[in-house]
Design a protein around this motif. Structure first.
Motif, PDB file in Angstrom:
ATOM      1  N   PRO A  96      -3.138   0.441 -10.850  1.00 38.10           N
ATOM      2  CA  PRO A  96      -2.164  -0.681 -10.892  1.00 38.10           C
ATOM      3  C   PRO A  96      -1.622  -0.851  -9.562  1.00 38.10           C
ATOM      4  N   LEU A  97      -1.571  -2.525  -9.651  1.00 36.55           N
ATOM      5  CA  LEU A  97      -0.968  -2.888  -8.331  1.00 36.55           C
ATOM      6  C   LEU A  97       0.319  -2.537  -7.654  1.00 36.55           C
ATOM      7  N   VAL A  98       1.190  -2.102  -8.272  1.00 41.24           N
ATOM      8  CA  VAL A  98       2.369  -1.426  -7.923  1.00 41.24           C
ATOM      9  C   VAL A  98       1.940  -0.032  -7.270  1.00 41.24           C
ATOM     10  N   ASP A  99       1.161   0.509  -7.550  1.00 44.64           N
ATOM     11  CA  ASP A  99       0.526   1.768  -6.944  1.00 44.64           C
ATOM     12  C   ASP A  99      -0.219   1.759  -5.778  1.00 44.64           C
ATOM     13  N   LEU A 100      -0.775   0.659  -5.281  1.00 40.50           N
ATOM     14  CA  LEU A 100      -1.583   0.475  -4.117  1.00 40.50           C
ATOM     15  C   LEU A 100      -0.529   0.236  -3.047  1.00 40.50           C
ATOM     16  N   SER A 101      -1.220   0.841  -1.804  1.00 42.77           N
ATOM     17  CA  SER A 101      -0.474   0.703  -0.706  1.00 42.77           C
ATOM     18  C   SER A 101      -0.901  -0.616   0.092  1.00 42.77           C
ATOM     19  N   VAL A 102      -0.260  -1.183   0.905  1.00 41.25           N
ATOM     20  CA  VAL A 102      -0.617  -2.550   1.693  1.00 41.25           C
ATOM     21  C   VAL A 102      -1.970  -2.432   2.167  1.00 41.25           C
ATOM     22  N   GLU A 103      -2.250  -1.326   2.883  1.00 43.84           N
ATOM     23  CA  GLU A 103      -3.634  -0.945   3.391  1.00 43.84           C
ATOM     24  C   GLU A 103      -4.663  -1.094   2.400  1.00 43.84           C
ATOM     25  N   ASP A 104      -4.620  -0.354   1.342  1.00 48.20           N
ATOM     26  CA  ASP A 104      -5.665  -0.559   0.133  1.00 48.20           C
ATOM     27  C   ASP A 104      -5.675  -1.870  -0.584  1.00 48.20           C
ATOM     28  N   PHE A 105      -4.554  -2.760  -0.581  1.00 49.86           N
ATOM     29  CA  PHE A 105      -4.631  -4.036  -0.976  1.00 49.86           C
ATOM     30  C   PHE A 105      -5.377  -5.056  -0.142  1.00 49.86           C
ATOM     31  N   VAL A 106      -5.121  -4.867   1.164  1.00 50.59           N
ATOM     32  CA  VAL A 106      -5.624  -5.726   2.163  1.00 50.59           C
ATOM     33  C   VAL A 106      -7.004  -5.221   2.351  1.00 50.59           C
ATOM     34  N   ARG A 107      -7.613  -4.196   2.723  1.00 53.25           N
ATOM     35  CA  ARG A 107      -8.781  -3.637   3.067  1.00 53.25           C
ATOM     36  C   ARG A 107     -10.087  -4.474   2.401  1.00 53.25           C
ATOM     37  N   PRO A 108      -9.924  -4.567   0.847  1.00 53.21           N
ATOM     38  CA  PRO A 108     -11.323  -5.435   0.506  1.00 53.21           C
ATOM     39  C   PRO A 108     -11.313  -7.025   0.869  1.00 53.21           C
ATOM     40  N   VAL A 109     -10.136  -7.421   1.139  1.00 52.87           N
ATOM     41  CA  VAL A 109     -10.123  -8.945   1.671  1.00 52.87           C
ATOM     42  C   VAL A 109     -10.665  -8.826   3.198  1.00 52.87           C
ATOM     43  N   GLU A 110     -10.171  -7.864   4.065  1.00 56.22           N
ATOM     44  CA  GLU A 110     -10.777  -7.862   5.335  1.00 56.22           C
ATOM     45  C   GLU A 110     -12.212  -7.612   5.383  1.00 56.22           C
ATOM     46  N   ASP A 111     -12.566  -6.751   4.554  1.00 56.65           N
ATOM     47  CA  ASP A 111     -13.930  -6.300   4.445  1.00 56.65           C
ATOM     48  C   ASP A 111     -14.805  -7.582   3.926  1.00 56.65           C
TER      49      ASP A 111
END
Length: 129
Positions: A96-111
């Motif tokens: 769930p989005l609310v359980d993601l850290s900022v790093e886990d959310f941003v990593r796929p975008v950066e990758d």
């Protein structure tokens, strides 16, 4: 045919999206160079292309590795007309989005941005070669 005599590189060519694009490019006459991390998946797509009368080569290349991408691109003879990046991003799924850290959310975008930059700039340096 739309891509008759053209050369295309498809990074992530063994995946669902990359494989579909590679098959379409080949149907339109392109010689397709499949790049990806899993040889068995690349072999399946290459076999499908050959069975349909198309031309495909394959190589194990990690689009997250800029030096490997550059070496692969340089190994392709002649000009490169099309470069497609169908690389899947590494991400956490079923969280769930609310359980993601900022790093886990941003990593796929950066990758995704990183692999698109690496693959497209490598091909652009060869455009018209």
């Amino acid at each position: 045919m739309l891509l008759d005599g053209k050369v295309a590189i498809v990074h992530g060519g063994g995946g669902a999206m990359g494989g579909a694009v590679a098959r379409a490019f080949a149907r339109e006459g392109a010689t397709v160079h499949l790049a990806g991390r899993t040889l068995a998946k690349l072999e399946k797509v290459a076999a499908d292309i050959a069975e349909a009368g198309g031309r495909a080569t394959m190589a194990v290349v990690d689009a997250y590795d800029a030096e490997a991408v550059e070496a692969y691109t340089t190994s392709i003879k002649g000009p490169i007309d099309v470069c497609f990046n169908g690389v899947s991003v590494r991400e956490k799924q079923n969280v769930p989005l609310v359980d993601l850290s900022v790093e886990d959310f941003v990593r796929p975008v950066e990758d995704a941005a990183r692999t698109n930059f690496v693959t497209s700039t490598s091909a652009a340096r060869r455009a018209g070669a």
